[in-house]
Design a protein around this motif. Sequence first.
Motif, mmCIF file in Angstrom:
data_model
loop_
_atom_site.group_PDB
_atom_site.id
_atom_site.type_symbol
_atom_site.label_atom_id
_atom_site.label_comp_id
_atom_site.label_asym_id
_atom_site.label_seq_id
_atom_site.Cartn_x
_atom_site.Cartn_y
_atom_site.Cartn_z
ATOM 1 N N PHE A 442 0.867 -1.182 0.000
ATOM 2 C CA PHE A 442 0.000 0.000 0.000
ATOM 3 C C PHE A 442 0.900 1.227 0.000
ATOM 4 O O PHE A 442 1.911 1.258 0.722
ATOM 5 N N ALA A 443 0.549 2.229 -0.790
ATOM 6 C CA ALA A 443 1.428 3.376 -0.967
ATOM 7 C C ALA A 443 0.783 4.685 -0.545
ATOM 8 O O ALA A 443 -0.436 4.865 -0.665
ATOM 9 N N ALA A 444 1.627 5.596 -0.072
ATOM 10 C CA ALA A 444 1.217 6.968 0.260
ATOM 11 C C ALA A 444 2.202 7.935 -0.371
ATOM 12 O O ALA A 444 3.387 7.624 -0.521
ATOM 13 N N THR A 445 1.708 9.095 -0.769
ATOM 14 C CA THR A 445 2.572 10.166 -1.267
ATOM 15 C C THR A 445 2.145 11.460 -0.580
ATOM 16 O O THR A 445 1.354 11.443 0.365
ATOM 17 N N GLU A 446 2.649 12.584 -1.103
ATOM 18 C CA GLU A 446 2.266 13.872 -0.527
ATOM 19 C C GLU A 446 0.795 14.192 -0.771
ATOM 20 O O GLU A 446 0.209 15.046 -0.105
ATOM 21 N N THR A 447 0.160 13.481 -1.714
ATOM 22 C CA THR A 447 -1.250 13.732 -2.032
ATOM 23 C C THR A 447 -2.208 12.928 -1.150
ATOM 24 O O THR A 447 -3.418 13.158 -1.191
ATOM 25 N N THR A 448 -1.692 11.986 -0.382
ATOM 26 C CA THR A 448 -2.550 11.107 0.419
ATOM 27 C C THR A 448 -3.155 11.877 1.586
ATOM 28 O O THR A 448 -2.436 12.499 2.370
ATOM 29 N N ARG A 449 -4.462 11.833 1.703
ATOM 30 C CA ARG A 449 -5.166 12.549 2.770
ATOM 31 C C ARG A 449 -5.404 11.622 3.962
ATOM 32 O O ARG A 449 -5.609 10.405 3.798
ATOM 33 N N LYS A 450 -5.403 12.189 5.169
ATOM 34 C CA LYS A 450 -5.640 11.403 6.386
ATOM 35 C C LYS A 450 -6.996 10.709 6.331
ATOM 36 O O LYS A 450 -7.126 9.537 6.703
ATOM 37 N N GLU A 451 -8.001 11.419 5.848
ATOM 38 C CA GLU A 451 -9.331 10.819 5.789
ATOM 39 C C GLU A 451 -9.391 9.644 4.821
ATOM 40 O O GLU A 451 -10.191 8.722 5.000
ATOM 41 N N TRP A 452 -8.535 9.645 3.778
ATOM 42 C CA TRP A 452 -8.471 8.507 2.867
ATOM 43 C C TRP A 452 -7.928 7.277 3.601
ATOM 44 O O TRP A 452 -8.453 6.183 3.455
ATOM 45 N N VAL A 453 -6.857 7.488 4.363
ATOM 46 C CA VAL A 453 -6.259 6.378 5.110
ATOM 47 C C VAL A 453 -7.262 5.830 6.127
ATOM 48 O O VAL A 453 -7.422 4.615 6.269
ATOM 49 N N ASP A 454 -7.922 6.735 6.832
ATOM 50 C CA ASP A 454 -8.897 6.303 7.842
ATOM 51 C C ASP A 454 -10.030 5.500 7.200
ATOM 52 O O ASP A 454 -10.478 4.480 7.753
ATOM 53 N N ALA A 455 -10.486 5.939 6.028
ATOM 54 C CA ALA A 455 -11.547 5.217 5.323
ATOM 55 C C ALA A 455 -11.049 3.841 4.878
ATOM 56 O O ALA A 455 -11.793 2.841 4.932
ATOM 57 N N LEU A 456 -9.795 3.772 4.431
ATOM 58 C CA LEU A 456 -9.203 2.494 4.035
ATOM 59 C C LEU A 456 -9.189 1.509 5.206
ATOM 60 O O LEU A 456 -9.585 0.352 5.065
ATOM 61 N N ILE A 457 -8.731 1.984 6.379
ATOM 62 C CA ILE A 457 -8.627 1.099 7.546
ATOM 63 C C ILE A 457 -10.000 0.616 7.980
ATOM 64 O O ILE A 457 -10.174 -0.577 8.306
ATOM 65 N N GLU A 458 -10.981 1.498 7.979
ATOM 66 C CA GLU A 458 -12.327 1.074 8.365
ATOM 67 C C GLU A 458 -12.865 0.015 7.398
ATOM 68 O O GLU A 458 -13.497 -0.950 7.821
ATOM 69 N N ALA A 459 -12.573 0.215 6.122
ATOM 70 C CA ALA A 459 -13.015 -0.774 5.120
ATOM 71 C C ALA A 459 -12.288 -2.100 5.316
ATOM 72 O O ALA A 459 -12.901 -3.182 5.220
ATOM 73 N N LEU A 460 -10.983 -2.043 5.600
ATOM 74 C CA LEU A 460 -10.215 -3.272 5.803
ATOM 75 C C LEU A 460 -10.693 -4.029 7.047
ATOM 76 O O LEU A 460 -10.688 -5.263 7.065
ATOM 77 N N LYS A 461 -11.093 -3.296 8.074
ATOM 78 C CA LYS A 461 -11.611 -3.948 9.264
ATOM 79 C C LYS A 461 -12.886 -4.712 8.955
ATOM 80 O O LYS A 461 -13.157 -5.758 9.556
ATOM 81 N N GLU A 462 -13.642 -4.226 7.985
ATOM 82 C CA GLU A 462 -14.886 -4.883 7.612
ATOM 83 C C GLU A 462 -14.634 -6.145 6.772
ATOM 84 O O GLU A 462 -15.333 -7.144 6.914
ATOM 85 N N VAL A 463 -13.615 -6.083 5.917
ATOM 86 C CA VAL A 463 -13.474 -7.128 4.885
ATOM 87 C C VAL A 463 -12.327 -8.098 5.131
ATOM 88 O O VAL A 463 -12.298 -9.168 4.506
ATOM 89 N N SER A 464 -11.360 -7.769 6.005
ATOM 90 C CA SER A 464 -10.180 -8.615 6.109
ATOM 91 C C SER A 464 -10.212 -9.542 7.316
ATOM 92 O O SER A 464 -9.332 -10.367 7.487
#
Length: 464
Positions: A442-464
């Motif tokens: 999984f990758a992050a750059t200067e364009t990655t927003r905190k809310e994007w990461v938080d949404a990703l983690i919440e989704a992963l908690k649901e599916v993984s």
Amino acid sequence: MKKYIFYTGKTLLGMRMARHYIPNSAHKEEMLREIGFSSIEDLFADVPKGMVKEFNLPEGKSEFEVFLELNEVLSKNKTVLEMPSFLGAGTYFHYVPAHVKYLIERSEFLTAYTPYQPEISQGILQALFEYQSLIAELVGLPVVNASMYDWGTAMAEAALMTVRLFRGKRKKFVVPKYTHPERMAVLRTYGAGPGIEIETVGWNEKGQLNLEELKEKVEGAAGVYIEMPNFFGILEEEIRAIGEITHDAGAFFVVGVDPTVLGIVEAPGELGADIVVGEAAYFGNPMNFGGPRAGIFAVRNDPKLIRQMPGRIIGMTKDAEGKRAFVMTLQTREQHIRRAKATSNICSNEALVAVAAAIHIASLGPRGIRELGEVILKNTAYLKKRLSEVGEIPFEAVNFKDVLVRFEKPYPEIHEALLERNIHGGYYVKPHFPELGEAALFAATETTRKEWVDALIEALKEVS
């Protein structure tokens, strides 16, 4: 109205519009007779049966009909704002300032091809000279070409170069086992003809190069290659030591680098690299579905290295009137010298991509490049911390952009579930490294927003 074999479009006022798009198509039979064939079928008789198939193309459409259809297809695309992407592994979403695209669309840049007449191509030559100068300052080596196709071909050309420097007496090139798989594929392709022996070295518990294994395999090598950061997104901690081991064995030290990290770490040239390769397109260029790119290639100020460089070098001099002028100082490629003497068959370089990179680097300046690296490092650290809540982080070291995480559930299922939630997940690495299990980058750059990461983690908690 004259009729030709090929038509396009429909009717206009009841009259079929003739468009002769393919030159000499009306002379097909005459051309076949000239080369000794009676039909197209005879010409392709050597092609195995079943290989030649009818395309069964649909009827042509008007320009407006095509416009409507293409817009319907394009409407299915989603922007990063609609679907945040964490897919890295070599292609990253960086912000490109608006003025970069504006400047490279100037005709003297956009339409400038290979400057075969350099004396009348001063503008593009100066731009490429500036690119070389900026990259030289970044990587810490004084001689830079302009440029290679991409990072992979630059790395492969470096391998060929190290073998040439030993006049074929050494043909072994040592690389980390975890080198980017696509770059490894290019290296194997380039090295097949000259018979380069590719030796791989594994990783240690930190996901970094195993130095003890390197010491065993470096003997008799022409070159040793590492990447910063490596394919797992980890910054190697022992680059200087790797260089010393390489030089003690009499080999050349090649470092591949993502230049966006060079604002926060030492330049590879200062760490002992003889040759530096990398990807310039991370500056000034969008992802473009993975291309085009511009490969970095730099060497020490050593005549024997410079003379073996592939591509071309732009230099600054004075003309007959004493005015500053730019020239092609070196162009040891097959189009300009005898093929047997050429160092490379690279022909069209990536000049426009390189110019875009130079504009972006110059716009950022030293402070901006440092801040860019700091922001990427911070965003990567946050992504890594949050990913540890939903999966296993197998390597504990400093990551830059990419983070490797391992799951218990098959990752392709996780990825599909993320897509259903409008999130683009990471890059599945198990096909390349099955010993890592169900792991993805999984990758992050200067364009990655905190809310994007938080949404990703919440989704992963649901599916993984």
